[in-house]
Design a protein around this motif. Structure first.
Motif, PDB file in Angstrom:
ATOM      1  N   THR A 153       0.845  -1.190   0.000  1.00  0.00           N
ATOM      2  CA  THR A 153       0.000   0.000   0.000  1.00  0.00           C
ATOM      3  C   THR A 153       0.880   1.239   0.000  1.00  0.00           C
ATOM      4  O   THR A 153       1.820   1.336   0.794  1.00  0.00           O
ATOM      5  N   ARG A 154       0.604   2.180  -0.876  1.00  0.00           N
ATOM      6  CA  ARG A 154       1.334   3.445  -0.901  1.00  0.00           C
ATOM      7  C   ARG A 154       0.749   4.379   0.151  1.00  0.00           C
ATOM      8  O   ARG A 154      -0.435   4.700   0.122  1.00  0.00           O
ATOM      9  N   LYS A 155       1.589   4.801   1.103  1.00  0.00           N
ATOM     10  CA  LYS A 155       1.171   5.678   2.197  1.00  0.00           C
ATOM     11  C   LYS A 155       1.753   7.076   1.990  1.00  0.00           C
ATOM     12  O   LYS A 155       2.828   7.242   1.414  1.00  0.00           O
ATOM     13  N   TYR A 156       1.057   8.077   2.537  1.00  0.00           N
ATOM     14  CA  TYR A 156       1.515   9.465   2.513  1.00  0.00           C
ATOM     15  C   TYR A 156       1.441  10.003   3.936  1.00  0.00           C
ATOM     16  O   TYR A 156       0.376   9.961   4.565  1.00  0.00           O
ATOM     17  N   GLU A 157       2.572  10.491   4.454  1.00  0.00           N
ATOM     18  CA  GLU A 157       2.628  10.902   5.858  1.00  0.00           C
ATOM     19  C   GLU A 157       3.362  12.227   6.005  1.00  0.00           C
ATOM     20  O   GLU A 157       4.414  12.445   5.408  1.00  0.00           O
ATOM     21  N   TYR A 158       2.810  13.101   6.845  1.00  0.00           N
ATOM     22  CA  TYR A 158       3.437  14.382   7.137  1.00  0.00           C
ATOM     23  C   TYR A 158       4.676  14.201   8.013  1.00  0.00           C
ATOM     24  O   TYR A 158       4.737  13.286   8.851  1.00  0.00           O
ATOM     25  N   PHE A 159       5.637  15.118   7.849  1.00  0.00           N
ATOM     26  CA  PHE A 159       6.810  15.147   8.719  1.00  0.00           C
ATOM     27  C   PHE A 159       7.253  16.590   8.901  1.00  0.00           C
ATOM     28  O   PHE A 159       6.875  17.492   8.151  1.00  0.00           O
ATOM     29  N   SER A 160       8.083  16.807   9.915  1.00  0.00           N
ATOM     30  CA  SER A 160       8.726  18.105  10.119  1.00  0.00           C
ATOM     31  C   SER A 160      10.221  17.885  10.228  1.00  0.00           C
ATOM     32  O   SER A 160      10.685  16.771  10.501  1.00  0.00           O
ATOM     33  N   ILE A 161      10.980  18.937   9.998  1.00  0.00           N
ATOM     34  CA  ILE A 161      12.431  18.879  10.117  1.00  0.00           C
ATOM     35  C   ILE A 161      12.828  19.725  11.307  1.00  0.00           C
ATOM     36  O   ILE A 161      12.542  20.927  11.360  1.00  0.00           O
ATOM     37  N   ASP A 162      13.456  19.085  12.275  1.00  0.00           N
ATOM     38  CA  ASP A 162      13.868  19.759  13.500  1.00  0.00           C
ATOM     39  C   ASP A 162      15.354  19.509  13.687  1.00  0.00           C
ATOM     40  O   ASP A 162      15.768  18.384  13.990  1.00  0.00           O
ATOM     41  N   GLY A 163      16.160  20.545  13.463  1.00  0.00           N
ATOM     42  CA  GLY A 163      17.601  20.361  13.545  1.00  0.00           C
ATOM     43  C   GLY A 163      18.081  19.462  12.422  1.00  0.00           C
ATOM     44  O   GLY A 163      17.891  19.746  11.244  1.00  0.00           O
ATOM     45  N   LEU A 164      18.688  18.344  12.789  1.00  0.00           N
ATOM     46  CA  LEU A 164      19.200  17.401  11.803  1.00  0.00           C
ATOM     47  C   LEU A 164      18.317  16.171  11.688  1.00  0.00           C
ATOM     48  O   LEU A 164      18.745  15.146  11.163  1.00  0.00           O
ATOM     49  N   GLN A 165      17.069  16.269  12.139  1.00  0.00           N
ATOM     50  CA  GLN A 165      16.182  15.105  12.149  1.00  0.00           C
ATOM     51  C   GLN A 165      14.897  15.353  11.378  1.00  0.00           C
ATOM     52  O   GLN A 165      14.323  16.447  11.429  1.00  0.00           O
ATOM     53  N   MET A 166      14.473  14.313  10.653  1.00  0.00           N
ATOM     54  CA  MET A 166      13.148  14.281  10.056  1.00  0.00           C
ATOM     55  C   MET A 166      12.238  13.554  11.030  1.00  0.00           C
ATOM     56  O   MET A 166      12.466  12.390  11.349  1.00  0.00           O
ATOM     57  N   LYS A 167      11.227  14.245  11.520  1.00  0.00           N
ATOM     58  CA  LYS A 167      10.338  13.668  12.519  1.00  0.00           C
ATOM     59  C   LYS A 167       8.997  13.327  11.879  1.00  0.00           C
ATOM     60  O   LYS A 167       8.254  14.216  11.462  1.00  0.00           O
ATOM     61  N   MET A 168       8.700  12.030  11.811  1.00  0.00           N
ATOM     62  CA  MET A 168       7.437  11.577  11.247  1.00  0.00           C
ATOM     63  C   MET A 168       6.312  11.867  12.227  1.00  0.00           C
ATOM     64  O   MET A 168       6.469  11.753  13.438  1.00  0.00           O
ATOM     65  N   SER A 169       5.139  12.258  11.682  1.00  0.00           N
ATOM     66  CA  SER A 169       4.039  12.704  12.539  1.00  0.00           C
ATOM     67  C   SER A 169       3.021  11.621  12.863  1.00  0.00           C
ATOM     68  O   SER A 169       2.285  11.734  13.839  1.00  0.00           O
ATOM     69  N   GLY A 170       2.941  10.597  12.016  1.00  0.00           N
ATOM     70  CA  GLY A 170       1.872   9.619  12.166  1.00  0.00           C
ATOM     71  C   GLY A 170       0.573  10.066  11.533  1.00  0.00           C
ATOM     72  O   GLY A 170      -0.393   9.282  11.463  1.00  0.00           O
ATOM     73  N   GLU A 171       0.505  11.309  11.055  1.00  0.00           N
ATOM     74  CA  GLU A 171      -0.696  11.832  10.397  1.00  0.00           C
ATOM     75  C   GLU A 171      -0.625  11.531   8.902  1.00  0.00           C
ATOM     76  O   GLU A 171       0.280  11.988   8.203  1.00  0.00           O
ATOM     77  N   LEU A 172      -1.584  10.751   8.409  1.00  0.00           N
ATOM     78  CA  LEU A 172      -1.582  10.306   7.015  1.00  0.00           C
ATOM     79  C   LEU A 172      -2.500  11.161   6.153  1.00  0.00           C
ATOM     80  O   LEU A 172      -3.502  11.698   6.630  1.00  0.00           O
ATOM     81  N   LEU A 173      -2.136  11.259   4.886  1.00  0.00           N
ATOM     82  CA  LEU A 173      -2.989  11.890   3.883  1.00  0.00           C
ATOM     83  C   LEU A 173      -3.556  10.795   2.999  1.00  0.00           C
ATOM     84  O   LEU A 173      -2.995   9.703   2.887  1.00  0.00           O
ATOM     85  N   SER A 174      -4.647  11.103   2.312  1.00  0.00           N
ATOM     86  CA  SER A 174      -5.250  10.122   1.410  1.00  0.00           C
ATOM     87  C   SER A 174      -4.560  10.089   0.056  1.00  0.00           C
ATOM     88  O   SER A 174      -4.864   9.242  -0.781  1.00  0.00           O
ATOM     89  N   GLY A 175      -3.623  10.999  -0.185  1.00  0.00           N
ATOM     90  CA  GLY A 175      -2.899  11.040  -1.455  1.00  0.00           C
ATOM     91  C   GLY A 175      -2.052  12.294  -1.503  1.00  0.00           C
ATOM     92  O   GLY A 175      -1.913  13.017  -0.508  1.00  0.00           O
ATOM     93  N   GLN A 176      -1.465  12.566  -2.659  1.00  0.00           N
ATOM     94  CA  GLN A 176      -0.640  13.755  -2.819  1.00  0.00           C
ATOM     95  C   GLN A 176      -1.464  15.020  -2.600  1.00  0.00           C
ATOM     96  O   GLN A 176      -2.584  15.130  -3.076  1.00  0.00           O
ATOM     97  N   ARG A 177      -0.871  15.976  -1.892  1.00  0.00           N
ATOM     98  CA  ARG A 177      -1.504  17.282  -1.708  1.00  0.00           C
ATOM     99  C   ARG A 177      -0.436  18.357  -1.879  1.00  0.00           C
ATOM    100  O   ARG A 177       0.611  18.313  -1.237  1.00  0.00           O
ATOM    101  N   HIS A 178      -0.720  19.349  -2.717  1.00  0.00           N
ATOM    102  CA  HIS A 178       0.188  20.474  -2.892  1.00  0.00           C
ATOM    103  C   HIS A 178      -0.219  21.563  -1.896  1.00  0.00           C
ATOM    104  O   HIS A 178      -0.904  22.526  -2.236  1.00  0.00           O
ATOM    105  N   PHE A 179       0.233  21.388  -0.654  1.00  0.00           N
ATOM    106  CA  PHE A 179      -0.163  22.271   0.436  1.00  0.00           C
ATOM    107  C   PHE A 179       0.695  23.536   0.462  1.00  0.00           C
ATOM    108  O   PHE A 179       1.758  23.631  -0.165  1.00  0.00           O
ATOM    109  N   ALA A 180       0.228  24.521   1.205  1.00  0.00           N
ATOM    110  CA  ALA A 180       1.001  25.733   1.476  1.00  0.00           C
ATOM    111  C   ALA A 180       1.414  25.732   2.936  1.00  0.00           C
ATOM    112  O   ALA A 180       0.742  25.138   3.790  1.00  0.00           O
TER     113      ALA A 180
END
Length: 586
Positions: A494-521
């Motif tokens: 299954t192809r998953k899409y998940e939000y993340f943030s960059i804090d310092g030198l780390q990519m932090k996964m959020s656990g919050e999923l999207l239903s597909g690609q979104r071109h967000f602002a």
């Protein structure tokens, strides 16, 4: 290390030449064979491909199938150590202009790359005969998804992941993408499952949608919809159809889809001359409209014979590029977008043809790229050639905020669009292994089994190591983004899409999923936090970047899942092919 092919040729296998990897193998360039790559299996103790399977696949037409060429063995003295089995194989090296066919399932990708109905129809004509060519040799493809078919701008199709095909001497593993698994028939891999998978690919190409996507109020899972035979075109009051969906207008083809999805029949699609889906009527709106607590102002409404190809907006400056003209806007004042220039073909110098220009916007400068050269648009309307910049025909590039990232030859370059002195532009250059970068799926560097992504950190481009073992694509604004990755459970991918943030030198996964690609602002509210504006059908969702939880949703009837959003000082810019608007809370 040095390895040896089945025909006795010594080749170099080294992780420094990695360009990508999948679940079972890594892909490396071969210095001795510039037109080939090597797939090396990650587990050397497991034999994935032997001589018999390679020979069985050799009957496939190399015009369409990227089949194994030579088996690769560890070297023992001057000979191949065949007792331990092959460690991989060589295959054709596809040029970087090949992209997954799944990209053409997205309306905004097709618009930006000007992929029209005729181009898609040519592909649809070819697909059944290519699949039939494999079936005629008693070969079953299995994972016949849009990710395993590549296409280039000339319309050439190439099927990849060929070593996994089922042949008379090899049974398919059963590992498939869930979107093309035939759940009605328990996911059994066969020629019939290939017929179903092919129909899903064709349906996606024509309609911008999977036949069993959308939302059903009672049956949430795609697999359950397949079993209950409820495709997106079913007459079902519980079915919510996404706005991106365009019904098939070819009656004969639609009848075949009904037999496949409603009646449960399995057969090879017969494709004549499919009629393209009708073009949606352009959105016509007054200069100012409201949607709940959201104020919507028109930035540009294309004329009847015009459409928006692409829009690029920074905080203070933006571009709208149509098939007729280029529009330049000032977005430096809250609530107002002001047109500064409109440039039609007749207003350009003869040496800059409008239809071949690629435009870039910085915070204060506008530049156009043509035949490997950059031209700076001056305040008086003329153009200044940038003297210290040039691209080869093989160069790849991507705009990250106001920095153009260029990969060319043996270097990566950061081209600072807002740092120009007369005819010189500031460029930072670093030697790299250029084939290891993936530009199409974001900006991802593959090196030695590790992936890195790139983002604008304020004044330059920074890099951060991926938090996941393998990502397929990435979309970043500021220091937040989403990644796509494949999750495999009991043979189901299954192809998953998940939000993340960059804090310092780390990519932090959020656990919050999207239903597909979104071109967000993204609008930063502090150095490490901000607000994400996410488009969806008839609404704009607002999330906080600390944990990506939804703060609120604004009703907005003009938006769809295909809308692109960009943050400016004026507000949020939203655009699709048929509109460009400014959004602000009231």
């Amino acid at each position: 290390m040095k390895a040896i092919t089945e025909n006795g040729h010594t080749i170099t296998i080294d992780d420094q030449y990695e360009i990508r990897r999948g679940g079972e193998g890594k892909i490396l360039t071969i210095p001795e064979r510039p037109d080939q790559v090597a797939k090396i299996y990650l587990d050397p103790n497991v034999t994935h491909l032997g001589q018999a399977q390679k020979d069985a696949l050799s009957v496939l037409d190399a015009t369409y199938f990227v089949r194994p060429i030579d088996l690769i063995y560890q070297k023992k003295g001057k000979k191949a150590n065949t007792q331990k089995g092959a460690i991989g194989f060589t295959m054709e090296y596809l040029p970087p202009d090949f992209v997954p066919l799944a990209a053409l399932f997205k309306k905004n990708y097709c618009t930006t790359n000007q992929i029209d109905a005729g181009f898609k129809n040519d592909l649809i004509q070819q697909l059944p005969s290519i699949v039939d060519q494999a079936h005629s040799q008693d070969i079953v493809i299995g994972d016949l998804s849009g990710y395993n078919i590549m296409v280039n701008p000339q319309g050439t199709l190439k099927f990849i992941d060929v070593d996994a095909y089922e042949t008379p001497i090899h049974t398919h593993s059963g590992v498939l993408f869930d979107e093309i698994r035939d759940y009605l028939y328990k996911g059994i891999v066969s020629k019939n499952s290939d017929y179903f998978a092919l129909s899903v690919v064709v349906f996606n190409l024509l309609t911008y949608m999977h036949p069993f996507k959308g939302v059903h109020k009672l049956y949430k899972a795609m697999a359950e919809r397949m079993v209950r035979k409820i495709p997106v075109f079913a007459n079902d009051s519980n079915l919510i159809i996404p706005k991106c969906y365009l019904p098939v207008k070819d009656v004969a083809l639609q009848q075949q889809f009904e037999l496949l999805y409603v009646e449960g029949e399995r057969f090879m699609l017969t494709v004549g001359q499919p009629v393209a889906p009708s073009v949606t009527t352009p959105v016509v709106a007054p200069a100012t409209v409201t949607a709940g607590n959201l104020a919507v102002k028109e930035v540009y409404q294309p004329k009847p014979d015009e459409y928006i190809i692409r829009a690029v907006f920074q905080q203070n400056l933006g571009l709208v590029i149509t098939n007729h003209q280029t529009l330049i806007y000032d977005t430096s004042n809250q609530g107002y977008v002001i047109l500064k220039h409109s440039i039609a073909s007749a207003q350009l110098p003869a040496y800059l043809p409008q239809e071949e220009l690629e435009w870039f916007a910085g915070e204060k400068n506008i530049l156009a790229l043509y035949q490997g050269k950059l031209y700076h648009l001056l305040n008086g309307g003329g153009f200044q050639l940038i003297s210290n910049f040039s691209l080869s025909a093989k160069a790849r590039y991507k705009l990250i905020d106001n920095i153009l990232v260029v990969l060319d030859g043996e270097h990566k370059r950061w081209v600072h669009l807002d740092d120009i002195t007369k005819d010189f532009i500031r460029i930072e250059q670093t030697p790299v292994f250029v084939p290891g970068f993936d530009v199409f799926n974001g900006l991802i560097q593959n090196t030695g089994g590790v992936q890195y992504v790139f983002y604008h950190s304020g004044h330059s481009i920074s890099t951060v190591k991926s938090a996941l073992p393998l990502i397929a694509s990435v979309h970043i604004q500021g220091n937040v983004g989403w990644v796509s990755y494949d999750e495999q459970l009991v043979g189901e991918v299954t192809r998953k899409y998940e939000y993340f943030s960059i804090d310092g030198l780390q990519m932090k996964m959020s656990g919050e999923l999207l239903s597909g690609q979104r071109h967000f602002a993204y609008k930063a509210t502090s150095p490490q936090a901000g607000i994400v504006f996410e488009p969806d059908d008839d609404q704009m969702r607002v999330r906080r970047s600390q944990d990506f939880k939804v703060l609120q949703s604004f009703d907005c009837s003009i938006l769809t899942t295909e809308s692109s959003l960009m943050s400016t000082q004026a507000g949020i810019i939203a655009y699709e092919k048929d509109f460009c608007y400014l959004l602000n809370s009231k």
